[in-house]
Motif scaffolding. Structure first.
Motif, PDB file in Angstrom:
ATOM      1  N   LEU A  73       9.152  -8.976   1.216  1.00  0.00           N
ATOM      2  CA  LEU A  73       7.968  -9.806   1.388  1.00  0.00           C
ATOM      3  C   LEU A  73       6.915  -9.473   0.332  1.00  0.00           C
ATOM      4  N   ARG A  74       6.663  -8.197   0.122  1.00  0.00           N
ATOM      5  CA  ARG A  74       5.657  -7.795  -0.869  1.00  0.00           C
ATOM      6  C   ARG A  74       6.063  -8.243  -2.267  1.00  0.00           C
ATOM      7  N   GLN A  75       7.333  -8.044  -2.612  1.00  0.00           N
ATOM      8  CA  GLN A  75       7.766  -8.391  -3.967  1.00  0.00           C
ATOM      9  C   GLN A  75       7.741  -9.894  -4.188  1.00  0.00           C
ATOM     10  N   SER A  76       8.037 -10.672  -3.162  1.00  0.00           N
ATOM     11  CA  SER A  76       8.025 -12.128  -3.310  1.00  0.00           C
ATOM     12  C   SER A  76       6.606 -12.678  -3.374  1.00  0.00           C
ATOM     13  N   GLN A  77       5.667 -12.050  -2.670  1.00  0.00           N
ATOM     14  CA  GLN A  77       4.294 -12.542  -2.633  1.00  0.00           C
ATOM     15  C   GLN A  77       3.433 -11.994  -3.759  1.00  0.00           C
ATOM     16  N   ALA A  78       3.690 -10.761  -4.179  1.00  0.00           N
ATOM     17  CA  ALA A  78       2.865 -10.132  -5.220  1.00  0.00           C
ATOM     18  C   ALA A  78       3.752  -9.353  -6.191  1.00  0.00           C
ATOM     19  N   PRO A  79       4.627 -10.046  -6.920  1.00  0.00           N
ATOM     20  CA  PRO A  79       5.557  -9.339  -7.818  1.00  0.00           C
ATOM     21  C   PRO A  79       4.857  -8.544  -8.910  1.00  0.00           C
ATOM     22  N   GLU A  80       3.672  -8.998  -9.318  1.00  0.00           N
ATOM     23  CA  GLU A  80       2.938  -8.291 -10.375  1.00  0.00           C
ATOM     24  C   GLU A  80       2.365  -6.964  -9.900  1.00  0.00           C
ATOM     25  N   LEU A  81       2.429  -6.703  -8.585  1.00  0.00           N
ATOM     26  CA  LEU A  81       1.897  -5.464  -8.014  1.00  0.00           C
ATOM     27  C   LEU A  81       3.001  -4.503  -7.580  1.00  0.00           C
ATOM     28  N   PHE A  82       4.239  -4.782  -7.978  1.00  0.00           N
ATOM     29  CA  PHE A  82       5.382  -3.925  -7.624  1.00  0.00           C
ATOM     30  C   PHE A  82       5.932  -3.351  -8.926  1.00  0.00           C
ATOM     31  N   LEU A  83       5.448  -2.184  -9.299  1.00  0.00           N
ATOM     32  CA  LEU A  83       5.761  -1.568 -10.594  1.00  0.00           C
ATOM     33  C   LEU A  83       6.763  -0.440 -10.424  1.00  0.00           C
ATOM     34  N   GLY A  84       7.775  -0.408 -11.303  1.00  0.00           N
ATOM     35  CA  GLY A  84       8.793   0.626 -11.229  1.00  0.00           C
ATOM     36  C   GLY A  84       8.874   1.469 -12.485  1.00  0.00           C
ATOM     37  N   ALA A  85       9.398   2.671 -12.324  1.00  0.00           N
ATOM     38  CA  ALA A  85       9.745   3.543 -13.446  1.00  0.00           C
ATOM     39  C   ALA A  85      11.265   3.549 -13.547  1.00  0.00           C
ATOM     40  N   PHE A  86      11.768   3.238 -14.726  1.00  0.00           N
ATOM     41  CA  PHE A  86      13.203   3.114 -14.941  1.00  0.00           C
ATOM     42  C   PHE A  86      13.655   4.109 -16.004  1.00  0.00           C
ATOM     43  N   LYS A  87      14.861   4.604 -15.812  1.00  0.00           N
ATOM     44  CA  LYS A  87      15.474   5.514 -16.779  1.00  0.00           C
ATOM     45  C   LYS A  87      16.810   4.939 -17.213  1.00  0.00           C
ATOM     46  N   GLY A 108       2.031  -2.901  -3.995  1.00  0.00           N
ATOM     47  CA  GLY A 108       0.759  -3.220  -3.360  1.00  0.00           C
ATOM     48  C   GLY A 108       0.634  -4.708  -3.079  1.00  0.00           C
ATOM     49  N   THR A 109      -0.419  -5.068  -2.388  1.00  0.00           N
ATOM     50  CA  THR A 109      -0.772  -6.458  -2.114  1.00  0.00           C
ATOM     51  C   THR A 109      -2.283  -6.590  -2.287  1.00  0.00           C
ATOM     52  N   GLN A 110      -2.784  -7.812  -2.210  1.00  0.00           N
ATOM     53  CA  GLN A 110      -4.215  -8.047  -2.361  1.00  0.00           C
ATOM     54  C   GLN A 110      -4.864  -8.419  -1.034  1.00  0.00           C
ATOM     55  N   SER A 111      -6.175  -8.115  -0.946  1.00  0.00           N
ATOM     56  CA  SER A 111      -6.957  -8.399   0.248  1.00  0.00           C
ATOM     57  C   SER A 111      -8.395  -8.677  -0.175  1.00  0.00           C
ATOM     58  N   SER A 119      -5.171  -4.552   9.122  1.00  0.00           N
ATOM     59  CA  SER A 119      -5.239  -5.981   8.841  1.00  0.00           C
ATOM     60  C   SER A 119      -5.111  -6.264   7.348  1.00  0.00           C
ATOM     61  N   SER A 120      -5.830  -5.509   6.523  1.00  0.00           N
ATOM     62  CA  SER A 120      -5.804  -5.769   5.080  1.00  0.00           C
ATOM     63  C   SER A 120      -4.450  -5.446   4.463  1.00  0.00           C
ATOM     64  N   MET A 121      -3.671  -4.584   5.129  1.00  0.00           N
ATOM     65  CA  MET A 121      -2.348  -4.219   4.619  1.00  0.00           C
ATOM     66  C   MET A 121      -1.241  -5.093   5.199  1.00  0.00           C
ATOM     67  N   SER A 122      -1.563  -5.910   6.174  1.00  0.00           N
ATOM     68  CA  SER A 122      -0.524  -6.671   6.868  1.00  0.00           C
ATOM     69  C   SER A 122      -0.262  -8.031   6.242  1.00  0.00           C
ATOM     70  N   GLN A 123      -1.111  -8.457   5.319  1.00  0.00           N
ATOM     71  CA  GLN A 123      -0.922  -9.747   4.681  1.00  0.00           C
ATOM     72  C   GLN A 123      -1.423  -9.709   3.250  1.00  0.00           C
ATOM     73  N   HIS A 124      -0.851 -10.571   2.417  1.00  0.00           N
ATOM     74  CA  HIS A 124      -1.265 -10.675   1.021  1.00  0.00           C
ATOM     75  C   HIS A 124      -2.186 -11.878   0.863  1.00  0.00           C
ATOM     76  N   VAL A 125      -3.354 -11.641   0.255  1.00  0.00           N
ATOM     77  CA  VAL A 125      -4.327 -12.700   0.008  1.00  0.00           C
ATOM     78  C   VAL A 125      -4.416 -12.922  -1.505  1.00  0.00           C
ATOM     79  N   PRO A 126      -3.734 -13.930  -2.044  1.00  0.00           N
ATOM     80  CA  PRO A 126      -3.806 -14.178  -3.490  1.00  0.00           C
ATOM     81  C   PRO A 126      -5.255 -14.342  -3.936  1.00  0.00           C
TER      82      PRO A 126
END
Length: 213
Positions: A73-87, A108-111, A119-126
């Motif tokens: 859900l987080r990645q689909s709603q806020a993909p720009e806020l899901f950052l990874g470190a890759f090797k 993360g998500t926005q609020s 409440s602020s962590m339970s939904q993403h507010v673009p």
């Protein structure tokens, strides 16, 4: 049970030490050159979430770990806020070529709330004014090598850059256990106080980083 770090006198729970790899100020270690040279910081894609949840379950106790469904859900709603470190790692079928292995992430998500709450962590507010960080986690094979701090600093940098085009983003919020406060402080976060969020058995502390500073 609390376990002392082999390299300093801090006392941090063993599962937290293994989850993040950097803790009190005396525990923050230089980044190994070989690892950091091969590290790539990129957005996590949908087909990499199963690997992300493996890292999550390695690093957090059952009463604090997120589910694959919440990651999706987080990645689909806020993909720009899901950052990874890759090797880079050699492909098993072709050692001459490489694949990227996810070894750590921040999501993360926005609020529109200026505080981090259930409440602020339970939904993403673009377009929300706050970015709420849900997880920071490092794979067990790459802990205590500075990866968490590297990710945090890159995450903050990207959000500062994003603010130039979307000035509605004002701050980053997160909650931390007490012994991890120095790690987040090193990345620029300031302690707000004890959080109202109840997640698991332990007390959480809210921290904030204002992006206009």
């Amino acid at each position: 049970m609390r376990t002392s770090c082999r390299n300093c006198s801090c006392l941090a729970p063993a599962w937290l030490k293994s989850a993040f790899g950097t803790f009190s100020g005396s525990c923050i270690r230089p980044q190994p050159q070989l690892l950091m040279k091969s590290l790539m910081l990129e957005l996590v894609q949908a087909d990499q979430l199963e690997r992300a949840i493996e890292i999550e379950l390695e690093g957090y106790p059952a009463d604090e770990a997120a589910s694959l469904e919440s990651f999706q859900l987080r990645q689909s709603q806020a993909p720009e806020l899901f950052l990874g470190a890759f090797k880079s790692k050699p492909k098993s079928s072709s050692p001459e070529s490489t694949d990227l292995e996810l070894i750590a992430y921040i999501c993360g998500t926005q609020s529109n709330s200026s505080q981090l709450t259930h409440s602020s962590m339970s939904q993403h507010v673009p377009g929300g004014s706050s970015v709420c960080i849900h997880s920071v986690c490092v794979s067990k094979d790459y802990r205590r090598q500075g990866v968490a701090l590297e990710l945090l600093e890159e995450y903050v940098k990207r959000l500062r850059d994003l603010r130039r085009f979307k000035d509605n983003i004002e701050r980053i919020l997160l909650i931390s256990h007490e012994e991890l406060i120095p790690l987040y402080a090193k990345a620029g976060f300031k302690l707000v106080g004890e959080s109202s969020v109840k997640h698991g058995e332990r007390i959480w502390y809210e921290m904030e980083l204002e992006l206009d500073l």
